[in-house]
Design a protein around this motif. Sequence first.
Motif, PDB file in Angstrom:
ATOM      1  N   GLU A  30      41.633  24.162  47.123  1.00 55.43           N
ATOM      2  CA  GLU A  30      40.915  25.296  46.164  1.00 55.43           C
ATOM      3  C   GLU A  30      40.086  25.975  45.515  1.00 55.43           C
ATOM      4  OE1 GLU A  30      43.050  30.037  45.838  1.00 55.43           O
ATOM      5  OE2 GLU A  30      44.410  28.656  46.850  1.00 55.43           O
ATOM      6  N   LEU A  32      38.154  27.579  42.377  1.00 59.17           N
ATOM      7  CA  LEU A  32      38.403  28.358  41.294  1.00 59.17           C
ATOM      8  C   LEU A  32      37.363  28.952  40.855  1.00 59.17           C
ATOM      9  CD1 LEU A  32      41.915  27.147  40.486  1.00 59.17           C
ATOM     10  CD2 LEU A  32      41.765  29.482  41.613  1.00 59.17           C
ATOM     11  N   THR A  33      36.985  30.006  40.290  1.00 57.66           N
ATOM     12  CA  THR A  33      36.103  30.808  39.854  1.00 57.66           C
ATOM     13  C   THR A  33      36.144  30.744  38.727  1.00 57.66           C
ATOM     14  OG1 THR A  33      36.105  33.120  39.815  1.00 57.66           O
ATOM     15  CG2 THR A  33      34.533  31.652  41.110  1.00 57.66           C
ATOM     16  N   PHE A  34      35.763  30.741  37.527  1.00 57.54           N
ATOM     17  CA  PHE A  34      35.844  30.499  35.943  1.00 57.54           C
ATOM     18  C   PHE A  34      35.098  30.693  35.304  1.00 57.54           C
ATOM     19  CE2 PHE A  34      35.578  26.209  36.302  1.00 57.54           C
ATOM     20  CZ  PHE A  34      34.460  25.906  35.415  1.00 57.54           C
ATOM     21  N   ASN A  35      35.092  31.513  33.830  1.00 57.84           N
ATOM     22  CA  ASN A  35      34.237  31.367  32.236  1.00 57.84           C
ATOM     23  C   ASN A  35      34.603  30.011  31.652  1.00 57.84           C
ATOM     24  OD1 ASN A  35      32.470  33.242  33.588  1.00 57.84           O
ATOM     25  ND2 ASN A  35      33.884  35.084  33.485  1.00 57.84           N
ATOM     26  N   LYS A  54      38.559  29.865  31.378  1.00 59.77           N
ATOM     27  CA  LYS A  54      39.822  30.834  32.153  1.00 59.77           C
ATOM     28  C   LYS A  54      39.243  31.391  33.119  1.00 59.77           C
ATOM     29  CE  LYS A  54      42.069  35.137  30.052  1.00 59.77           C
ATOM     30  NZ  LYS A  54      41.536  36.197  29.336  1.00 59.77           N
ATOM     31  N   ARG A  55      40.534  31.130  34.508  1.00 59.08           N
ATOM     32  CA  ARG A  55      40.083  31.604  35.146  1.00 59.08           C
ATOM     33  C   ARG A  55      39.337  33.014  35.191  1.00 59.08           C
ATOM     34  NH1 ARG A  55      45.175  30.002  39.513  1.00 59.08           N
ATOM     35  NH2 ARG A  55      45.373  28.204  38.438  1.00 59.08           N
ATOM     36  N   ASP A  56      38.571  33.282  36.453  1.00 56.60           N
ATOM     37  CA  ASP A  56      37.891  35.509  36.268  1.00 56.60           C
ATOM     38  C   ASP A  56      37.146  35.359  37.672  1.00 56.60           C
ATOM     39  OD1 ASP A  56      36.393  37.187  35.764  1.00 56.60           O
ATOM     40  OD2 ASP A  56      35.625  36.692  33.938  1.00 56.60           O
ATOM     41  N   ARG A  57      37.824  36.196  37.850  1.00 55.81           N
ATOM     42  CA  ARG A  57      37.418  36.431  39.944  1.00 55.81           C
ATOM     43  C   ARG A  57      36.069  36.539  39.614  1.00 55.81           C
ATOM     44  NH1 ARG A  57      40.615  40.950  41.899  1.00 55.81           N
ATOM     45  NH2 ARG A  57      41.696  40.266  40.690  1.00 55.81           N
ATOM     46  N   ASP A  58      35.539  37.112  39.112  1.00 54.75           N
ATOM     47  CA  ASP A  58      33.948  37.027  38.386  1.00 54.75           C
ATOM     48  C   ASP A  58      33.322  36.128  38.141  1.00 54.75           C
ATOM     49  OD1 ASP A  58      34.387  39.409  40.676  1.00 54.75           O
ATOM     50  OD2 ASP A  58      34.413  40.197  38.820  1.00 54.75           O
ATOM     51  N   GLY A  59      33.803  35.214  37.377  1.00 53.89           N
ATOM     52  CA  GLY A  59      33.050  34.134  37.050  1.00 53.89           C
ATOM     53  C   GLY A  59      32.146  33.122  37.539  1.00 53.89           C
ATOM     54  N   THR A  62      32.094  27.775  39.586  1.00 52.74           N
ATOM     55  CA  THR A  62      33.301  27.107  40.241  1.00 52.74           C
ATOM     56  C   THR A  62      33.598  25.353  39.969  1.00 52.74           C
ATOM     57  OG1 THR A  62      32.335  28.510  41.750  1.00 52.74           O
ATOM     58  CG2 THR A  62      34.120  26.795  42.917  1.00 52.74           C
TER      59      THR A  62
END
Length: 81
Positions: A30, A32-35, A54-59, A62
């Motif tokens: 899977e 994940l989006t992150f910054n 750090k994971r961020d839904r709007d990162g 990917t």
Amino acid sequence: MSNFSTCRSCGARIIWIKTVNGKAMPCNAEPLTFNRGGGPETFVMESGKVERGKRDRDGELTGYISHFATCPNASRHRRRK
């Protein structure tokens, strides 16, 4: 190009990503989006580059988490030095 398979130990779906060092690394399938920026997790990008963030839904980026970090049986597969 990346390919998918199944972990022989826990049955989870994984993706194999070739790192910039040319090694194949199993990662959780899977994305994940992150910054980026010194966050608590390490992400492997499809390019093979590794980033801390750090994971961020709007990162902005990917990436994938190494399956060694989440597999309950990871110690069985680590290479011995």
